[in-house]
Design a protein around this motif. Structure first.
Motif, PDB file in Angstrom:
ATOM      1  N   VAL A 113       0.796  -1.097   0.122  1.00  0.00           N
ATOM      2  CA  VAL A 113      -0.122  -0.187  -0.066  1.00  0.00           C
ATOM      3  C   VAL A 113       1.017   1.218  -0.013  1.00  0.00           C
ATOM      4  CG1 VAL A 113      -1.649   1.263   1.257  1.00  0.00           C
ATOM      5  CG2 VAL A 113      -1.733  -1.239   1.097  1.00  0.00           C
ATOM      6  N   LEU A 114       2.068   1.231   0.806  1.00  0.00           N
ATOM      7  CA  LEU A 114       2.787   2.489   1.047  1.00  0.00           C
ATOM      8  C   LEU A 114       3.425   2.790  -0.565  1.00  0.00           C
ATOM      9  CD1 LEU A 114       4.343   1.854   4.490  1.00  0.00           C
ATOM     10  CD2 LEU A 114       2.603   3.334   3.614  1.00  0.00           C
ATOM     11  N   ARG A 115       3.877   1.768  -1.139  1.00  0.00           N
ATOM     12  CA  ARG A 115       4.573   1.822  -2.401  1.00  0.00           C
ATOM     13  C   ARG A 115       3.774   2.732  -3.624  1.00  0.00           C
ATOM     14  NH1 ARG A 115       5.663  -3.912  -2.526  1.00  0.00           N
ATOM     15  NH2 ARG A 115       7.552  -4.195  -1.432  1.00  0.00           N
ATOM     16  N   ARG A 116       2.385   2.459  -3.187  1.00  0.00           N
ATOM     17  CA  ARG A 116       1.402   2.773  -4.226  1.00  0.00           C
ATOM     18  C   ARG A 116       0.962   4.295  -3.878  1.00  0.00           C
ATOM     19  NH1 ARG A 116       2.254  -2.292  -4.471  1.00  0.00           N
ATOM     20  NH2 ARG A 116       1.565  -3.321  -6.418  1.00  0.00           N
ATOM     21  N   VAL A 117       0.518   4.620  -2.523  1.00  0.00           N
ATOM     22  CA  VAL A 117      -0.022   5.976  -1.898  1.00  0.00           C
ATOM     23  C   VAL A 117       1.359   6.835  -1.931  1.00  0.00           C
ATOM     24  CG1 VAL A 117      -1.880   4.971  -1.097  1.00  0.00           C
ATOM     25  CG2 VAL A 117       0.020   5.131   0.258  1.00  0.00           C
ATOM     26  N   THR A 118       2.387   6.493  -1.605  1.00  0.00           N
ATOM     27  CA  THR A 118       3.619   7.449  -1.335  1.00  0.00           C
ATOM     28  C   THR A 118       3.496   8.394  -2.178  1.00  0.00           C
ATOM     29  OG1 THR A 118       4.615   6.098   0.288  1.00  0.00           O
ATOM     30  CG2 THR A 118       5.936   7.975  -0.526  1.00  0.00           C
ATOM     31  N   PRO A 119       3.745   7.774  -3.845  1.00  0.00           N
ATOM     32  CA  PRO A 119       3.733   8.972  -4.754  1.00  0.00           C
ATOM     33  C   PRO A 119       2.574   9.945  -4.892  1.00  0.00           C
ATOM     34  CG  PRO A 119       4.545   6.695  -5.413  1.00  0.00           C
ATOM     35  CD  PRO A 119       3.997   6.674  -4.103  1.00  0.00           C
ATOM     36  N   VAL A 120       1.628   9.620  -4.262  1.00  0.00           N
ATOM     37  CA  VAL A 120       0.233  10.487  -4.440  1.00  0.00           C
ATOM     38  C   VAL A 120       0.418  11.227  -3.261  1.00  0.00           C
ATOM     39  CG1 VAL A 120      -2.227  10.435  -4.100  1.00  0.00           C
ATOM     40  CG2 VAL A 120      -1.124   8.474  -5.000  1.00  0.00           C
ATOM     41  N   PHE A 121       0.909  11.007  -2.237  1.00  0.00           N
ATOM     42  CA  PHE A 121       1.035  12.082  -0.976  1.00  0.00           C
ATOM     43  C   PHE A 121       2.317  13.048  -1.529  1.00  0.00           C
ATOM     44  CE2 PHE A 121       0.153   8.713   2.246  1.00  0.00           C
ATOM     45  CZ  PHE A 121      -1.125   8.784   2.282  1.00  0.00           C
ATOM     46  N   GLN A 122       3.380  12.438  -2.115  1.00  0.00           N
ATOM     47  CA  GLN A 122       4.321  13.395  -2.533  1.00  0.00           C
ATOM     48  C   GLN A 122       3.724  14.607  -3.629  1.00  0.00           C
ATOM     49  OE1 GLN A 122       6.997  10.075  -3.666  1.00  0.00           O
ATOM     50  NE2 GLN A 122       8.518  10.880  -2.316  1.00  0.00           N
ATOM     51  N   ALA A 123       3.014  14.048  -4.338  1.00  0.00           N
ATOM     52  CA  ALA A 123       2.525  15.190  -5.323  1.00  0.00           C
ATOM     53  C   ALA A 123       1.541  15.913  -4.772  1.00  0.00           C
ATOM     54  CB  ALA A 123       1.764  14.352  -6.598  1.00  0.00           C
ATOM     55  N   GLN A 124       0.891  15.617  -3.709  1.00  0.00           N
ATOM     56  CA  GLN A 124      -0.349  16.365  -2.911  1.00  0.00           C
ATOM     57  C   GLN A 124       0.712  17.402  -1.930  1.00  0.00           C
ATOM     58  OE1 GLN A 124      -3.757  13.332  -3.249  1.00  0.00           O
ATOM     59  NE2 GLN A 124      -2.856  13.676  -1.057  1.00  0.00           N
ATOM     60  N   GLY A 125       1.731  16.930  -1.512  1.00  0.00           N
ATOM     61  CA  GLY A 125       2.437  17.963  -0.611  1.00  0.00           C
ATOM     62  C   GLY A 125       2.250  17.278   0.769  1.00  0.00           C
ATOM     63  N   GLY A 126       1.721  15.963   0.972  1.00  0.00           N
ATOM     64  CA  GLY A 126       1.504  15.474   2.276  1.00  0.00           C
ATOM     65  C   GLY A 126       0.595  14.420   2.249  1.00  0.00           C
ATOM     66  N   GLY A 127       0.414  13.621   3.467  1.00  0.00           N
ATOM     67  CA  GLY A 127      -0.462  12.531   3.702  1.00  0.00           C
ATOM     68  C   GLY A 127      -0.150  12.078   5.072  1.00  0.00           C
TER      69      GLY A 127
END
Length: 234
Positions: A113-127
């Motif tokens: 899960v972390l592999r897939r959501v971390t790029p999303v968080f990075q693009a959004q500026g956090g998570g």
């Protein structure tokens, strides 16, 4: 709480997962839920979100949950990695395949899960992420050796991820519940708990909601026991 925030919760069909989903929806999150049964689909519909039938041990199901969450909402702000329980048994009677099944369920599912959501968080500026673990990570139980050993590994993964991504405004913590009322209650277990009662799924849900909130903005890399003081360690 901004209404556009989105939370993804796994194993959300019943027990702690369902309580967490309800709490997050009540505090303004759009929820994307998954569970092996159809329960998460039904609950998501009741909460105005969406749900899938799938397992955290199946890569294709994780891919589908992340992809469809982004397709529907365009973002993911919070993730709750909840799982079921791994095999039990006497310590040395547990076969290799049962240990591998536990590793897949408790540790590798979170890594995937972390592999897939971390790029999303990075693009959004956090998570923010919360892993649902167990008090047995800190106080191993003979009755649950696979869980005890692998929840400790999850604590280490939590710490490592926090160290790696804290500067990018990405937080992660693990909640270590004690005996909760979704578990069969016995007088023998209650007698072990200094508070004299089982915890409530809603108490876990509120802890998770806090850890995902801005109020916990400086908390990361922690393994937080919510156990009625059953663990005596400092």
């Amino acid at each position: 709480m901004a209404a556009e925030k989105v939370a993804m919760v796994t194993a959300a069909g019943k027990g702690m997962g369902a309580a967490i989903a309800k709490e997050l929806a009540a505090t303004g999150y759009r929820v994307a839920l998954m569970s092996p049964s159809g329960s998460a689909v039904q609950l998501a519909a009741e909460l105005g979100g969406f749900g899938l039938s799938g397992s955290v041990t199946e890569v294709a199901d994780i891919d589908r949950l992340v992809r469809e969450t982004l397709d529907k909402y365009g973002r993911i702000d919070a993730v709750v990695n909840n799982t079921g329980h791994p095999p039990k048994g006497d310590l040395l009677s547990i076969e290799d395949e049962q240990w591998h099944a536990g590793l897949d369920l408790i540790v590798l599912s979170v890594a995937r899960v972390l592999r897939r959501v971390t790029p999303v968080f990075q693009a959004q500026g956090g998570g923010a992420v919360v892993n649902i673990s167990s008090f047995a990570a800190d106080a191993p139980e003979q009755a649950m050796p696979v869980s005890s050993a692998l929840r400790a590994a999850l604590s280490s993964l939590t710490r490592l991820y926090a160290d790696r991504y804290a500067k990018e405004n990405i937080r992660i913590n693990s909640v270590l519940p004690g005996f909760i009322d979704s578990w069969p209650e016995t007088p023998e277990i209650v007698a072990r708990i200094p508070m004299g009662r089982f915890g409530k799924t809603q108490e876990i849900a509120k802890t998770v909601a806090f850890l995902l909130s801005d109020g916990a903005g400086y908390i990361t890399g922690q393994n937080i026991r919510v156990d009625g003081a059953i663990v005596r360690a400092l």
